[in-house]
Design an enzyme around this catalytic site. Structure first.
Site, mmCIF file in Angstrom:
data_model
loop_
_atom_site.group_PDB
_atom_site.id
_atom_site.type_symbol
_atom_site.label_atom_id
_atom_site.label_comp_id
_atom_site.label_asym_id
_atom_site.label_seq_id
_atom_site.Cartn_x
_atom_site.Cartn_y
_atom_site.Cartn_z
ATOM 1 N N LEU A 65 46.987 38.178 -60.520
ATOM 2 C CA LEU A 65 46.950 39.630 -60.288
ATOM 3 C C LEU A 65 47.969 40.357 -61.154
ATOM 4 O O LEU A 65 48.330 41.499 -60.892
ATOM 5 C CB LEU A 65 47.190 39.929 -58.799
ATOM 6 C CG LEU A 65 46.163 39.302 -57.858
ATOM 7 C CD1 LEU A 65 46.503 39.603 -56.406
ATOM 8 C CD2 LEU A 65 44.756 39.804 -58.181
ATOM 9 N N ASP A 86 40.016 40.399 -73.830
ATOM 10 C CA ASP A 86 40.983 41.343 -74.426
ATOM 11 C C ASP A 86 41.581 40.838 -75.737
ATOM 12 O O ASP A 86 41.691 41.577 -76.704
ATOM 13 C CB ASP A 86 42.077 41.770 -73.422
ATOM 14 C CG ASP A 86 42.925 40.650 -72.870
ATOM 15 O OD1 ASP A 86 42.595 39.461 -73.075
ATOM 16 O OD2 ASP A 86 43.958 40.964 -72.217
ATOM 17 N N GLY A 140 51.693 34.130 -59.634
ATOM 18 C CA GLY A 140 50.738 33.060 -59.920
ATOM 19 C C GLY A 140 49.381 33.254 -59.273
ATOM 20 O O GLY A 140 48.623 32.309 -59.128
ATOM 21 N N ALA A 141 49.061 34.487 -58.873
ATOM 22 C CA ALA A 141 47.798 34.728 -58.177
ATOM 23 C C ALA A 141 46.748 35.335 -59.105
ATOM 24 O O ALA A 141 45.675 35.714 -58.663
ATOM 25 C CB ALA A 141 48.026 35.635 -56.971
ATOM 26 N N SER A 156 66.654 39.515 -58.046
ATOM 27 C CA SER A 156 65.269 39.390 -57.580
ATOM 28 C C SER A 156 65.279 39.174 -56.076
ATOM 29 O O SER A 156 65.851 38.189 -55.591
ATOM 30 C CB SER A 156 64.588 38.197 -58.274
ATOM 31 O OG SER A 156 63.468 37.788 -57.500
ATOM 32 N N HIS A 190 38.797 37.163 -70.405
ATOM 33 C CA HIS A 190 39.310 36.582 -71.659
ATOM 34 C C HIS A 190 38.780 37.299 -72.894
ATOM 35 O O HIS A 190 38.753 36.724 -73.982
ATOM 36 C CB HIS A 190 39.008 35.077 -71.726
ATOM 37 C CG HIS A 190 39.885 34.278 -70.814
ATOM 38 N ND1 HIS A 190 40.987 33.601 -71.250
ATOM 39 C CD2 HIS A 190 39.851 34.101 -69.466
ATOM 40 C CE1 HIS A 190 41.579 33.006 -70.220
ATOM 41 N NE2 HIS A 190 40.903 33.306 -69.124
ATOM 42 N N SER A 210 51.293 39.835 -61.889
ATOM 43 C CA SER A 210 52.645 40.161 -61.420
ATOM 44 C C SER A 210 53.594 40.278 -62.606
ATOM 45 O O SER A 210 54.543 41.068 -62.571
ATOM 46 C CB SER A 210 53.140 39.086 -60.455
ATOM 47 O OG SER A 210 53.167 37.830 -61.102
ATOM 48 N N ASP A 227 46.518 43.635 -69.199
ATOM 49 C CA ASP A 227 47.328 43.777 -67.979
ATOM 50 C C ASP A 227 48.348 44.892 -68.117
ATOM 51 O O ASP A 227 48.558 45.692 -67.196
ATOM 52 C CB ASP A 227 48.053 42.453 -67.671
ATOM 53 C CG ASP A 227 47.089 41.289 -67.541
ATOM 54 O OD1 ASP A 227 45.875 41.536 -67.454
ATOM 55 O OD2 ASP A 227 47.552 40.140 -67.539
HETATM 56 C C1 GLA Z 1 45.573 36.989 -68.319
HETATM 57 C C2 GLA Z 1 46.117 37.675 -69.571
HETATM 58 C C3 GLA Z 1 45.220 38.835 -69.995
HETATM 59 C C4 GLA Z 1 43.752 38.415 -70.081
HETATM 60 C C5 GLA Z 1 43.341 37.663 -68.831
HETATM 61 C C6 GLA Z 1 41.954 37.076 -68.936
HETATM 62 O O1 GLA Z 1 45.660 37.859 -67.239
HETATM 63 O O2 GLA Z 1 47.420 38.156 -69.330
HETATM 64 O O3 GLA Z 1 45.673 39.360 -71.224
HETATM 65 O O4 GLA Z 1 43.506 37.666 -71.228
HETATM 66 O O5 GLA Z 1 44.224 36.597 -68.522
HETATM 67 O O6 GLA Z 1 41.003 38.069 -68.991
#
Ligand code: GLA
Length: 403
Positions: free
Chosen positions: A123, A36, A120-121, A67, A34, A125, A170
């Site tokens: 990661l 970024d 929703g993992a 999809s 959290h 997506s 991300d």
């Molecule tokens: C999600 C958000 C990112 C980042 C993370 C927490 O993945 O898309 O921008 O804030 O949470 O680090």
């Protein structure tokens, strides 16, 4: 038959014609939770699970998207009204909308989406989907864009079109992933520095708890507002402070004594987490994996106690990891409120670490997790037509320990 070859046959059957193929990876963040959107530093890797978009240009301006995961085909035009709720296609529409704001109108396209980044993992997506779609739409329009601009356009799609106020980590990780490397990202300057990880000594184990809480998006946006509130309070006496990046905890500790407890804790997490990222980078540069792992575990505890974005399942997964041979560190990754953990394990223990983690988590919760040893991978690109025939859509079986 490799899944991508299957996707191409599906494309031919649905749309006719020979598509081009584009890939963008998901990510796990080793440390910097959290941080970024507070313009601090983060340390993600792009993983070997990706979103694939097969695409061809149309003669009209329509987007027709299929999809594979949802087995759903939708059509929409550039002037269609937005959907009132978030839907998988919102990310595609959002990227088309965002790219059209930065340049000439985009041509229409047929798109087939196939992804092995679980939804929703935690990661990422959605960023993988955004970046793969963005690359595809730009290529079909014969437009080029530097990867930072593409990442920003995709983030804008998510912030302003989808309504999730995510940071930039991300999308940058999906664009800049580098095989064998973590990425040190400065979320203010957007500079990205690849830092090699010695995968002969340590492996990264991702464990999806298979639980995601419904309020994750609104809680996420609330955390972001709480950080903005903290920065605004600091600015009353320190006008040069733009975000929590600009102050360290020792100074903030006295400054925040009279604040509401929740705002103070959010600010303590962010400022101490930034210090942990710097320490983690020093450790990684020296291949000091004990220190890197310890910092990851401290990060989890801070996300749990101060930032309050973990979940019972994430805490169980981390607690189990801590007991296993080969454990170096573990934390939740991504936005939280469910999703995945990332662990650092000694390479020689990684296989048993992964299978024991899965077995014990299932025994504790009755829920079967998805646990796998991932590799730091390259970022988004168009797949060469030759590779297209060989590229598997999923990680090789030997790399996975899916239980
Ligand atoms: C999600 C958000 C990112 C980042 C993370 C927490 O993945 O898309 O921008 O804030 O949470 O680090």
């Amino acid at each position: 038959m490799p899944a991508l070859e299957h996707a191409r046959e599906e494309f031919r059957r649905r749309f006719g014609g020979e598509p081009r193929a584009f890939r963008a990876p998901g990510r796990v963040n080793l440390i910097g939770g959290h941080v970024d959107y507070n313009e601090g530093w983060v340390l993600p890797i792009a993983i070997d699970r990706s979103c694939y978009v097969l695409a061809q240009r149309r003669n009209d301006r329509k987007l027709r998207i299929h999809s594979a995961h949802f087995d759903q085909t939708l059509d929409f035009g550039p002037d269609d009204p937005r959907l009132s709720t978030v839907h998988w296609s919102s990310y595609v529409r959002g990227v088309a909308w965002s790219l059209a704001r930065d340049g000439p109108a985009l041509p229409g396209a047929d798109l087939l989406i196939e992804s092995d980044v679980p939804f929703g993992a935690g990661l990422s997506s959605s960023a993988a989907l955004e970046v793969a779609v963005g690359l595809a739409l730009l290529a079909l329009a014969d437009r080029t864009m530097d990867p930072v601009a593409l990442a920003l356009a995709c983030q804008r799609a998510e912030n302003e079109y989808v309504g999730m106020r995510c940071g930039i980590m991300d999308q940058l990780a999906a664009c800049f992933g580098r095989q064998g490397c973590a990425l040190l990202i400065d979320c203010r300057t957007l500079a990205v520095e690849p830092l090699p990880i010695d995968e002969t000594r340590v492996r990264i184990v991702v464990a999806d708890t298979r639980m995601k809480h419904a309020l994750a998006a609104s809680e996420y946006n609330q955390r972001r507002s709480e950080c903005e509130e903290a920065a605004a309070r600091i600015r009353q006496t320190h006008p040069a402070v733009r975000t929590l990046r600009d102050i360290a905890w020792p100074e903030l500790e006295s400054l925040s004594r009279s604040w509401p407890e929740s705002i103070r804790r959010r600010a303590r997490h962010i400022t101490t987490e930034i210090a942990r990222v710097h320490a983690a980078v020093r450790a990684l540069r020296q291949s000091d994996f004990e220190t890197l792992g310890r910092l990851m575990s401290e990060s989890h505890d801070s996300l749990d106690a101060d930032y309050q974005v973990t979940s019972p399942e994430l805490n169980i997964m981390v607690a189990i990891a801590r007991e296993l041979p080969g454990f170096l560190g573990a934390r939740m990754t991504g936005g939280g409120f469910g999703g995945s953990t990332v662990s650092l394990a000694r390479a020689e223990h990684a296989e048993t670490f992964a299978s024991e983690l899965a077995r014990r988590y299932e025994a504790a919760t009755g829920r079967r997790p998805d646990v796998y040893i991932c590799r730091a991978s390259d970022g988004a690109a168009e797949l060469p037509q030759t590779l297209f025939h060989e590229q598997p859509a999923a990680a090789p079986r030997s790399e996975r320990s899916s239980q």
